[in-house]
Design a protein around this motif. Structure first.
Motif, mmCIF file in Angstrom:
data_model
loop_
_atom_site.group_PDB
_atom_site.id
_atom_site.type_symbol
_atom_site.label_atom_id
_atom_site.label_comp_id
_atom_site.label_asym_id
_atom_site.label_seq_id
_atom_site.Cartn_x
_atom_site.Cartn_y
_atom_site.Cartn_z
ATOM 1 N N PHE A 72 -25.777 -26.999 -9.237
ATOM 2 C CA PHE A 72 -25.134 -26.360 -8.087
ATOM 3 C C PHE A 72 -25.336 -27.164 -6.800
ATOM 4 O O PHE A 72 -24.602 -26.983 -5.835
ATOM 5 C CB PHE A 72 -25.711 -24.951 -7.875
ATOM 6 N N PHE A 73 -26.326 -28.040 -6.781
ATOM 7 C CA PHE A 73 -26.674 -28.748 -5.554
ATOM 8 C C PHE A 73 -25.640 -29.813 -5.171
ATOM 9 O O PHE A 73 -24.999 -30.428 -6.018
ATOM 10 C CB PHE A 73 -28.047 -29.438 -5.699
ATOM 11 N N GLY A 74 -25.487 -30.016 -3.842
ATOM 12 C CA GLY A 74 -24.697 -31.132 -3.326
ATOM 13 C C GLY A 74 -23.200 -30.923 -3.291
ATOM 14 O O GLY A 74 -22.445 -31.866 -3.011
ATOM 15 N N ARG A 75 -22.736 -29.702 -3.563
ATOM 16 C CA ARG A 75 -21.288 -29.449 -3.589
ATOM 17 C C ARG A 75 -20.843 -28.503 -2.472
ATOM 18 O O ARG A 75 -19.697 -28.039 -2.482
ATOM 19 C CB ARG A 75 -20.886 -28.844 -4.936
ATOM 20 N N GLU A 76 -21.719 -28.231 -1.512
ATOM 21 C CA GLU A 76 -21.397 -27.286 -0.449
ATOM 22 C C GLU A 76 -20.172 -27.759 0.339
ATOM 23 O O GLU A 76 -20.102 -28.908 0.785
ATOM 24 C CB GLU A 76 -22.589 -27.134 0.503
ATOM 25 N N GLN A 77 -19.200 -26.885 0.487
ATOM 26 C CA GLN A 77 -17.941 -27.113 1.209
ATOM 27 C C GLN A 77 -17.101 -28.237 0.601
ATOM 28 O O GLN A 77 -16.105 -28.659 1.181
ATOM 29 C CB GLN A 77 -18.212 -27.397 2.695
ATOM 30 N N GLN A 78 -17.513 -28.680 -0.591
ATOM 31 C CA GLN A 78 -16.704 -29.652 -1.325
ATOM 32 C C GLN A 78 -15.836 -28.942 -2.348
ATOM 33 O O GLN A 78 -14.649 -29.231 -2.478
ATOM 34 C CB GLN A 78 -17.618 -30.671 -2.017
ATOM 35 N N ILE A 79 -16.442 -28.020 -3.061
ATOM 36 C CA ILE A 79 -15.729 -27.250 -4.078
ATOM 37 C C ILE A 79 -16.459 -25.924 -4.275
ATOM 38 O O ILE A 79 -17.694 -25.858 -4.176
ATOM 39 C CB ILE A 79 -15.643 -28.029 -5.413
ATOM 40 N N GLN A 80 -15.692 -24.850 -4.532
ATOM 41 C CA GLN A 80 -16.288 -23.540 -4.775
ATOM 42 C C GLN A 80 -16.651 -23.433 -6.253
ATOM 43 O O GLN A 80 -15.779 -23.472 -7.122
ATOM 44 C CB GLN A 80 -15.328 -22.421 -4.401
ATOM 45 N N ILE A 81 -17.924 -23.277 -6.552
ATOM 46 C CA ILE A 81 -18.383 -23.107 -7.933
ATOM 47 C C ILE A 81 -18.520 -21.621 -8.219
ATOM 48 O O ILE A 81 -19.144 -20.885 -7.459
ATOM 49 C CB ILE A 81 -19.735 -23.809 -8.161
ATOM 50 N N CYS A 82 -17.938 -21.187 -9.333
ATOM 51 C CA CYS A 82 -18.053 -19.793 -9.766
ATOM 52 C C CYS A 82 -18.431 -19.768 -11.242
ATOM 53 O O CYS A 82 -17.677 -20.251 -12.092
ATOM 54 C CB CYS A 82 -16.737 -19.045 -9.562
ATOM 55 N N VAL A 83 -19.585 -19.212 -11.544
ATOM 56 C CA VAL A 83 -20.083 -19.123 -12.922
ATOM 57 C C VAL A 83 -20.119 -17.654 -13.311
ATOM 58 O O VAL A 83 -20.825 -16.851 -12.698
ATOM 59 C CB VAL A 83 -21.481 -19.759 -13.041
ATOM 60 N N ILE A 84 -19.347 -17.294 -14.326
ATOM 61 C CA ILE A 84 -19.148 -15.878 -14.644
ATOM 62 C C ILE A 84 -19.879 -15.406 -15.904
ATOM 63 O O ILE A 84 -19.814 -14.228 -16.245
ATOM 64 C CB ILE A 84 -17.642 -15.558 -14.773
ATOM 65 N N GLY A 85 -20.557 -16.315 -16.611
ATOM 66 C CA GLY A 85 -21.237 -15.934 -17.851
ATOM 67 C C GLY A 85 -20.505 -16.486 -19.063
ATOM 68 O O GLY A 85 -19.277 -16.441 -19.130
ATOM 69 N N HIS A 86 -21.257 -17.009 -20.011
ATOM 70 C CA HIS A 86 -20.660 -17.628 -21.201
ATOM 71 C C HIS A 86 -19.805 -16.618 -21.978
ATOM 72 O O HIS A 86 -18.634 -16.869 -22.284
ATOM 73 C CB HIS A 86 -21.773 -18.184 -22.094
ATOM 74 N N TYR A 87 -20.411 -15.495 -22.295
ATOM 75 C CA TYR A 87 -19.703 -14.457 -23.047
ATOM 76 C C TYR A 87 -18.469 -13.975 -22.289
ATOM 77 O O TYR A 87 -17.378 -13.845 -22.849
ATOM 78 C CB TYR A 87 -20.648 -13.290 -23.309
ATOM 79 N N GLN A 88 -18.650 -13.708 -20.995
ATOM 80 C CA GLN A 88 -17.545 -13.168 -20.199
ATOM 81 C C GLN A 88 -16.356 -14.127 -20.137
ATOM 82 O O GLN A 88 -15.201 -13.703 -20.145
ATOM 83 C CB GLN A 88 -18.041 -12.843 -18.788
#
Length: 284
Positions: A233-249
């Motif tokens: 998650f580090f180093g991507r601030e204001q570069q790209i929005q990361i969204c992790v919703i869960g493997h199963y989901q």
């Protein structure tokens, strides 16, 4: 020949006068001139376009993303002789089949009850209309194309991930709310919320962190996946929005894909989506 009332027709479920075929007179009169939708043969009694032979070979099917003993129990209760799953049951070779763990017990029970298990994992992730396309569909993305490694197998295109666009850009917090709504997610793991509209979205179901650099290179505003490690998650601030919703989901709608294919290609064969939730992770 002794005839007896009250027997249930194998095809339509109506009560009938018993016949050696187990099929009522109305179903037996169905046209024999049309080809079976499964085997293509003509001259056979059809019901819902499928001949008796093909129906007997595949009585019914149950679809599931992950396979456990509870799924096999449900298949037995429903009278299914085939289970189609996304994640394979066996990831490592089995040296024996006993009651040592849930994998062995599940395999043993399926063999014992004559149930076939078919699993389609990364090929279903990657194919056109597969897992990644289903995620994009749920989000309402348009102009889809593959990202990452791509190939074509027997006329079917595939790629490691998918990228598409919203018809109208959305704010970062609205994207999070959309993900929570469409995927029933209690918590979305995200980096710092992007302070610009999100239009271009890259995604990969399951463990897709390896595609994050590619998403950035392609100018995606957001990247959606099932799971990522803390340090990624580090180093991507204001570069790209990361969204992790869960493997199963992220893969929960795979059963819908399987059912659509089965109902289209094997018309007349009963097909059920399991009611068992196999997600081993609880959010407390």
């Amino acid at each position: 020949m002794s005839m007896k009332n009250g027997t249930i027709c194998t095809y339509c479920g109506r009560r009938m006068t018993m016949h050696p075929s187990g099929i009522c007179s109305q179903c037996r009169r169905l046209s024999c001139t049309k080809p079976c939708k499964v085997c293509g043969q003509t001259g056979r009694n059809l019901y819902d376009g499928v001949c008796t032979s093909c129906r007997s070979k595949a009585k019914s099917k149950e679809t599931k993303r992950y396979l456990t003993e509870a799924i096999v129990d449900e298949a037995i209760a429903r009278g299914c002789n085939l289970i189609v799953s996304h994640h394979p049951l066996i990831f490592r070779k089995l040296s024996c089949i006993s009651d040592g763990d849930y994998v062995q017990r599940t395999v043993f029970k399926a063999i014992q009850r004559g149930i076939v298990i078919v699993s389609m994992h990364t090929n279903m992730d990657s194919a056109v209309g597969g897992v990644n396309y289903k995620i994009a569909e749920k989000l309402g993305l348009q102009d889809l194309s593959f990202i990452g490694q791509q190939q074509e197998v027997e006329g079917v295109s595939g790629g490691e991930g998918v990228i598409g666009r919203f018809a109208k850009p959305v704010a970062a917090d609205d994207l999070v709310l959309l993900l929570k709504k469409e995927f029933g997610v209690e918590c979305v793991q995200a980096n710092q919320l992007l302070r610009r509209p999100i239009e271009k979205v890259a995604l990969c179901g399951g463990s897709g962190a390896f595609l994050l650099p590619e998403a950035v290179r392609l100018g995606a505003d957001a990247f959606v996946t099932g799971e990522m490690h803390y340090h990624e998650f580090f180093g991507r601030e204001q570069q790209i929005q990361i969204c992790v919703i869960g493997h199963y989901q992220s893969e929960q709608y795979t059963s819908e894909i399987f059912r659509e294919i089965i109902m289209r290609e094997c018309a007349g064969v009963p097909c059920y989506i399991t009611s068992v939730n196999t997600n081993p992770i609880l959010y407390l």
